[in-house]
Design a protein around this motif. Structure first.
Motif, PDB file in Angstrom:
ATOM      1  N   UNK A 165       0.588  -1.212   0.011  1.00 30.36           N
ATOM      2  CA  UNK A 165      -0.133   0.064   0.033  1.00 30.36           C
ATOM      3  C   UNK A 165       0.816   1.132  -0.082  1.00 30.36           C
ATOM      4  N   UNK A 166       2.243   1.153   0.726  1.00 33.55           N
ATOM      5  CA  UNK A 166       2.809   2.515   0.710  1.00 33.55           C
ATOM      6  C   UNK A 166       3.654   2.573  -0.539  1.00 33.55           C
ATOM      7  N   UNK A 167       3.547   1.459  -1.517  1.00 30.52           N
ATOM      8  CA  UNK A 167       4.228   1.825  -2.757  1.00 30.52           C
ATOM      9  C   UNK A 167       3.024   2.562  -3.702  1.00 30.52           C
ATOM     10  N   UNK A 168       1.673   2.198  -3.430  1.00 33.23           N
ATOM     11  CA  UNK A 168       0.799   2.866  -4.356  1.00 33.23           C
ATOM     12  C   UNK A 168       0.847   4.409  -3.939  1.00 33.23           C
ATOM     13  N   UNK A 169       0.761   4.765  -2.552  1.00 34.39           N
ATOM     14  CA  UNK A 169       0.932   5.947  -2.285  1.00 34.39           C
ATOM     15  C   UNK A 169       1.922   6.720  -2.575  1.00 34.39           C
ATOM     16  N   UNK A 170       3.134   5.927  -2.959  1.00 34.08           N
ATOM     17  CA  UNK A 170       4.243   6.635  -3.304  1.00 34.08           C
ATOM     18  C   UNK A 170       4.151   7.168  -4.743  1.00 34.08           C
ATOM     19  N   UNK A 171       3.542   6.038  -5.575  1.00 31.73           N
ATOM     20  CA  UNK A 171       3.192   6.414  -7.099  1.00 31.73           C
ATOM     21  C   UNK A 171       2.154   7.618  -7.277  1.00 31.73           C
ATOM     22  N   UNK A 172       1.260   7.498  -6.359  1.00 34.02           N
ATOM     23  CA  UNK A 172       0.472   8.683  -6.498  1.00 34.02           C
ATOM     24  C   UNK A 172       0.882   9.982  -6.284  1.00 34.02           C
ATOM     25  N   UNK A 173       1.767   9.889  -5.278  1.00 29.72           N
ATOM     26  CA  UNK A 173       2.325  11.463  -4.887  1.00 29.72           C
ATOM     27  C   UNK A 173       3.363  11.721  -6.119  1.00 29.72           C
ATOM     28  N   UNK A 174       4.314  10.931  -6.578  1.00 29.75           N
ATOM     29  CA  UNK A 174       5.059  11.045  -7.795  1.00 29.75           C
ATOM     30  C   UNK A 174       4.170  11.454  -8.893  1.00 29.75           C
TER      31      UNK A 174
END
Length: 385
Positions: A165-174
């Motif tokens: 889930x943290x990776x998805x958030x990182x992708x959304x922020x990027x």
């Protein structure tokens, strides 16, 4: 025959026999490799991380995807060591009925695993986004903290089973950073916003004020015109965010006391923008904020069709408000009549459902201190979004 020639003859005979056996074996392997597999129906198989070729072959055989793990391992090693060092990739795979070992191996080498998706709608708060990711069963891991409001780009994100889930958030922020950086440089001149963060704040308000994509540039223009003139934004969604924060929804009408209470998010009471975005705006709202419509409108109110009526003057706006009142009353009257018909009653004592205080509040919302409000609804009459 000379003994030496006899030895040479035997060696050549052995070579020919071995070559024949080799060719036959290769042909057998090719036939087995390419023939339809044992699966009667399509099946999903999860290949865990760190599993070797032999273990993968054993798993595929036990699950009925392939008929013989030895042939699969042999051909896998051939492709791995003699061709292009192609390794088998972990993931979740769907194999069609009677898929061949060649197709199975190709899919594992290319990593053509099942792609899941999570759709994050425009206008969700970061807290709502986190809750959505936590509820998704195919994602893994915890989320250490809620991202800053407005820092995520709403979209549909594809992922493979087991992604965090943290990776998805990182992708959304990027994605949001890239999108804003790309379009900030192409913004219209003379905007009353100085930084990308201010653009996100205003875009989040635009996002929450309308679901009609085509009128977002007009909504953005109204707010930016008001900022240029030193007028307050007077946006209901900012009040709601000040009351419930990341929860996103108030679940009831805004009270007059809440309109009158000064908070950092109450744009009826403060000048300029609130301190942070009130949601995560989508691409359309951001683009509308950076390139608003060319209009001198300063007000808008619901027009009864799902959109808004815009006005450049207070008198024109008051006419639009009066039209909206009539539409509201007519709708409530029709609803009351339908309810009365369902209840078997001939009529109701109060078909509009409005009391004196509500009427007074609606009238006051169009006047006040000389800065008529922008909102598309009256907080005493209709539920807030």
């Amino acid at each position: 025959m000379h003994p030496f020639l006899r030895i040479i003859n035997r060696i050549l005979t052995l070579i020919l026999v071995a070559a024949g056996i080799g060719v036959g074996l290769l042909y057998f392997l090719k036939v087995q490799f390419d023939k339809p597999g044992p699966l009667e129906t399509a099946k999903i198989v999860v290949i865990p991380q760190g599993r070797g070729v032999s273990a993968i072959g054993e798993q595929l055989e036990s699950e009925g995807v392939i008929a013989d793990r030895r042939i699969f391992v042999t051909t896998s090693l051939y492709f791995n060591y003699l061709k292009d060092n192609s390794t088998l990739k972990a993931g979740e795979y769907e194999f069609a009925a009677h898929t061949s070992m060649r197709d199975v191996l190709d899919k594992l080498v290319e990593g053509k695993s099942i792609r899941h998706k999570v759709t994050v709608a425009e206008g969700l708060t970061s807290q709502q986004v986190v809750r959505k990711l936590l509820d998704h069963p195919e994602l893994t891991g915890e989320i250490t903290e809620i991202p800053p409001e407005g820092s995520l780009l709403p979209d549909t994100y594809l992922f493979r089973r087991g992604e965090s889930r943290q990776d998805i958030l990182k992708r959304m922020a990027q994605a949001q950073q890239v999108f804003m950086a790309e379009h900030w440089k192409d913004r219209a001149p003379d905007l009353p916003i100085d930084t990308p963060q201010e653009a996100l704040i205003l875009a989040s308000i635009v996002e929450k004020e309308t679901a009609v994509e085509g009128e977002r540039p007009q909504i953005a223009a109204v707010f930016e015109n008001r900022l240029k003139k030193g007028m307050r934004l007077q946006s209901d969604p900012t009040i709601i965010y000040g009351l419930v924060g990341g929860e996103g929804k108030l679940g009831r009408p805004i009270l007059q006391s809440e309109l009158d209470k000064k908070t950092v998010y109450n744009t009826y009471q403060i000048d300029g923008l609130p301190p942070t975005p009130i949601a995560n705006p989508g691409r359309s709202a951001i683009l509308a904020t950076l390139n608003p419509a060319e209009t001198d409108a300063l007000y808008f109110v619901a027009d009864g069709t799902g959109g808004h009526a815009f006005a450049a003057s207070l008198s024109e706006h008051n006419d639009n408000v009066a039209d909206w009142r009539r539409i509201q009353r007519q709708r409530e009257k029709e609803e009351a009549e339908r309810q009365a018909e369902q209840d078997g009653a001939a009529s109701t004592d109060n078909p509009t459902g409005l009391d004196g205080d509500a009427e007074a509040g609606l009238a006051a919302s169009a006047g006040g201190d000389g800065q008529p409000p922008v909102p598309k609804r009256n907080p005493k009459l209709t539920p807030s979004p």
